[in-house]
Design a protein around this motif. Sequence first.
Motif, short mmCIF file in Angstrom:
data_model
loop_
_atom_site.label_atom_id
_atom_site.label_comp_id
_atom_site.label_asym_id
_atom_site.label_seq_id
_atom_site.Cartn_x
_atom_site.Cartn_y
_atom_site.Cartn_z
N SER A 166 0.85 -1.19 0.00
CA SER A 166 0.00 0.00 0.00
C SER A 166 0.88 1.24 0.00
O SER A 166 2.09 1.16 0.21
CB SER A 166 -0.93 -0.01 1.22
OG SER A 166 -0.16 0.03 2.41
N GLY A 167 0.25 2.35 -0.24
CA GLY A 167 1.00 3.60 -0.27
C GLY A 167 2.03 3.59 -1.38
O GLY A 167 1.75 3.22 -2.51
N HIS A 168 3.24 3.96 -1.02
CA HIS A 168 4.33 4.00 -2.00
C HIS A 168 5.25 2.79 -1.88
O HIS A 168 6.39 2.82 -2.31
CB HIS A 168 5.15 5.28 -1.82
CG HIS A 168 4.37 6.53 -2.10
ND1 HIS A 168 4.01 6.89 -3.38
CD2 HIS A 168 3.83 7.45 -1.27
CE1 HIS A 168 3.30 8.01 -3.32
NE2 HIS A 168 3.17 8.37 -2.05
N GLY A 169 4.73 1.70 -1.29
CA GLY A 169 5.54 0.52 -1.08
C GLY A 169 5.82 -0.24 -2.36
O GLY A 169 5.18 -0.03 -3.39
N HIS A 170 6.77 -1.13 -2.29
CA HIS A 170 7.14 -1.99 -3.41
C HIS A 170 7.18 -3.42 -2.91
O HIS A 170 7.57 -3.67 -1.77
CB HIS A 170 8.53 -1.64 -3.95
CG HIS A 170 8.63 -0.25 -4.48
ND1 HIS A 170 8.23 0.10 -5.73
CD2 HIS A 170 9.09 0.88 -3.89
CE1 HIS A 170 8.44 1.40 -5.90
NE2 HIS A 170 8.96 1.90 -4.79
#
Length: 156
Positions: free
Chosen positions: A122-126
Amino acid sequence: MLEAALAALAMTGATTIVGAMATTAWENIRSGTHRMFRRAGATEAEQTALLTLLDADAELVDGAAADEDSGAVRADLAPSWNRRLTALLRNHPEAAADLRELLASAHGSGNSTSWVQNVTVSGHGHAYPVQGGNIVIHTAGPEPDATDEQREGPSS
């Protein structure tokens, strides 16, 4: 449609053969591959060459396993095995049954590893999920943009 099915079968066979190299399932897959080509009419010389090639490729994978690079070697070998199996199936469509039998035996020949993987980002995760192999990720830090320089102020 049949051509696409045979192409998919050849690719699955190639990845199964190469994937079994340097594993406990290798001897079963090696002998099944040899039997499949023999039944399709390979000459004694072709059978000997096939076994030599299988063994040489397995040695490459085994040697790379020590360097933790066996995934890359397998990826390099899979297309050539795909070509061989595609040619076999094109010239001997009856070999499809032998290849399916080989694939079925691969699933029951000591290769009983089973994975379940759930990945949530989620968010800007990878997320970089891998099963049964290696992943190497090389990244550089983010490029500074104008807003970063403005926040830091002028350099002295």
